[in-house]
Design a protein around this motif. Structure first.
Motif, PDB file in Angstrom:
ATOM      1  N   PRO A  18      35.153  49.371  41.117  1.00  0.00           N
ATOM      2  CA  PRO A  18      35.970  48.196  40.816  1.00  0.00           C
ATOM      3  C   PRO A  18      35.187  46.898  40.890  1.00  0.00           C
ATOM      4  CG  PRO A  18      37.094  49.628  42.364  1.00  0.00           C
ATOM      5  CD  PRO A  18      35.709  50.168  42.193  1.00  0.00           C
ATOM      6  N   TRP A  19      35.537  46.022  40.025  1.00  0.00           N
ATOM      7  CA  TRP A  19      34.902  44.710  40.015  1.00  0.00           C
ATOM      8  C   TRP A  19      35.523  43.820  41.072  1.00  0.00           C
ATOM      9  CZ3 TRP A  19      31.544  42.166  36.284  1.00  0.00           C
ATOM     10  CH2 TRP A  19      30.892  43.070  35.434  1.00  0.00           C
ATOM     11  N   THR A  20      34.670  43.039  41.677  1.00  0.00           N
ATOM     12  CA  THR A  20      35.161  42.082  42.656  1.00  0.00           C
ATOM     13  C   THR A  20      35.458  40.764  41.957  1.00  0.00           C
ATOM     14  OG1 THR A  20      32.969  41.200  43.138  1.00  0.00           O
ATOM     15  CG2 THR A  20      33.689  43.128  44.392  1.00  0.00           C
ATOM     16  N   PRO A  21      36.278  39.948  42.574  1.00  0.00           N
ATOM     17  CA  PRO A  21      36.565  38.630  41.998  1.00  0.00           C
ATOM     18  C   PRO A  21      35.313  37.820  41.755  1.00  0.00           C
ATOM     19  CG  PRO A  21      38.046  39.078  43.821  1.00  0.00           C
ATOM     20  CD  PRO A  21      37.038  40.193  43.807  1.00  0.00           C
ATOM     21  N   ALA A  22      34.368  37.937  42.668  1.00  0.00           N
ATOM     22  CA  ALA A  22      33.139  37.153  42.491  1.00  0.00           C
ATOM     23  C   ALA A  22      32.403  37.603  41.240  1.00  0.00           C
ATOM     24  CB  ALA A  22      32.256  37.316  43.724  1.00  0.00           C
ATOM     25  N   GLU A  23      32.375  38.902  41.031  1.00  0.00           N
ATOM     26  CA  GLU A  23      31.722  39.407  39.830  1.00  0.00           C
ATOM     27  C   GLU A  23      32.469  38.952  38.589  1.00  0.00           C
ATOM     28  OE1 GLU A  23      29.765  43.684  40.691  1.00  0.00           O
ATOM     29  OE2 GLU A  23      31.869  43.539  41.200  1.00  0.00           O
ATOM     30  N   ASP A  24      33.771  39.034  38.667  1.00  0.00           N
ATOM     31  CA  ASP A  24      34.578  38.572  37.537  1.00  0.00           C
ATOM     32  C   ASP A  24      34.273  37.113  37.228  1.00  0.00           C
ATOM     33  OD1 ASP A  24      35.831  40.961  37.082  1.00  0.00           O
ATOM     34  OD2 ASP A  24      37.611  40.478  38.256  1.00  0.00           O
TER      35      ASP A  24
END
Length: 366
Positions: A18-24
């Motif tokens: 899963p992608w993290t918000p920071a990555e997003d």
DNA sequence: AAGACTTACAACCGCGTGAAA
DNA sequence: GTTTCACGCGGTTGTAAGTCT
């Protein structure tokens, strides 16, 4: 040469799952600034520990600004069923007839709902399908439905649909479905989507406005988000990185536990409550215009806060230079008196939002 | 209340294809 | 013409959330 097919990228050291918000955020801001001409090179340039494929998937299936989230309407479901009859599992083809829907989403809906429904229907073609179809149409997206309603109301109040979405589409309330050669031509209503770009657009555009030469091109409108129109054309689809565009996406630390999606999902409540508090403090009245104004203001402040939380604001000198808009420039808003302290004080309780689970868009549908 | 089961959906994987070298 | 690269597509899997017992 030869030697068989190479893997799409060197997976060692790359993150999966899963992608993290920071990555997003990092991906969004990078694409926002530079486009996505080369997916393979993008993760490196953006400083993401992901393979390009993963970035592309995340973007096309989730982060793209014209994604329409929420439940599929009856019309959409029927369209999918009809198209599937004629096209089979050509999900991307089917998706091209449903603006804002991704092939992945359609595939999932088909596999989880529509296929089963049809299987149920087949032995008993006379059966009433309305009950079954209501499963997908109304089961799991109540929150986003509420948001749609809110947005609809906002638009009724004169706000245009976010121009970043559906930039290539006909008028936002209705689109002609189907291509010329296709017999399947229908009118399918397009719901305005819950769109985080209203937040990102504003903040990022503001940064560009304030530090770059592009500013004048972008800031000549009086409305808040109208300068951010036509995202897809806005984003250059090339490898070329415009050196005149300030780099602001470099140093976002990865914080898997940040959950800004919840806040985004909840932004109606979140912003409203803070808006009320702040405006009560500052003696503002709640006219419609001011509400819009304030919400925009809160959005910007929230993004600033987020960036701050993520370390975006204070990691590189270059970044700092380009990210000082909230501190050094004139207030973004009449409501703003540069009271970062007040903002943080107001927001801190919300920081607990950031400490739960990794981001999940699920909350949209809960 | 807790564990088992089901559902929904994001993400991954491998392959096909077109463009460029 | 051949090879490589990069992207997009479709199938599949993993897992969080919801529901049932």
């Amino acid at each position: 040469m030869g030697g068989g097919r190479k893997p799409c990228c060197d997976k060692t050291g790359l993150k999966k799952g899963p992608w993290t918000p920071a990555e997003d955020l990092r991906l969004i801001s990078f694409i926002r600034m530079h486009g996505h001409g080369n997916w393979r090179a993008l993760p490196k340039q953006a400083g993401l520990l992901r393979c390009g494929k993963s970035c592309r998937l995340r973007w096309t299936n989730y982060l793209r600004p014209d994604i329409k989230r929420g439940n599929f309407s009856q019309e959409e479901e029927e369209t999918i069923i009809k198209l599937h009859e004629s096209l089979g599992n050509k999900w991307s083809k089917i998706a091209s007839y449903l603006p804002g829907r991704t092939d992945n989403e359609i595939k999932n809906v088909w596999n989880t709902h529509l296929k089963k429904r049809l299987e149920l229907k087949e032995p008993n073609p006379d059966g009433n399908e309305s009950k079954e179809s209501s499963i997908t149409s109304s089961s799991s997206f109540s929150n986003s439905s509420v948001s749609y309603e809110n947005q609809d109301k906002e638009m009724e109040n004169g706000e245009q649909a976010h121009p970043g979405s559906m930039s290539q589409s006909p008028p936002p309330d209705m689109v002609i479905m189907g291509k010329n050669e296709d017999p399947l031509v229908e009118l399918v209503p397009i719901e305005p989507s819950v769109n985080i770009w209203e937040i990102f657009d504003d903040s990022i555009d503001n940064e560009r406005e304030k530090v770059g030469d592009k500013a004048k091109e972008l800031s000549n409108s009086s409305s808040f988000s109208s300068t951010t129109c036509s995202y897809s054309s806005d984003v250059p689809n090339s490898n070329h990185i415009d050196p005149s565009i300030p780099e602001i996406i470099l140093e976002i630390p990865f914080e898997p536990n940040l959950n800004f999606w919840d806040m985004l999902d909840d932004d109606q409540n979140f912003f409203t409550s803070n808006e009320v508090q702040i405006c009560e403090l500052e003696g503002h009245q709640h006219s419609t215009i001011e509400e819009e104004h304030n919400r925009d203001f809160e959005s910007r402040r929230w993004v600033t806060y987020l960036e701050n939380e993520l370390g975006l604001l204070a990691t590189s000198e270059d970044n700092q230079e380009s990210l000082t808009w909230d501190a050094t420039d004139q207030p973004l808003d009449p409501c703003s008196s540069s009271d970062e302290t007040l903002w943080k004080a107001e927001i801190d309780p919300v920081a607990t939002y950031f400490q739960t689970s990794p981001s999940s868009p699920h909350s949209l549908s809960l």
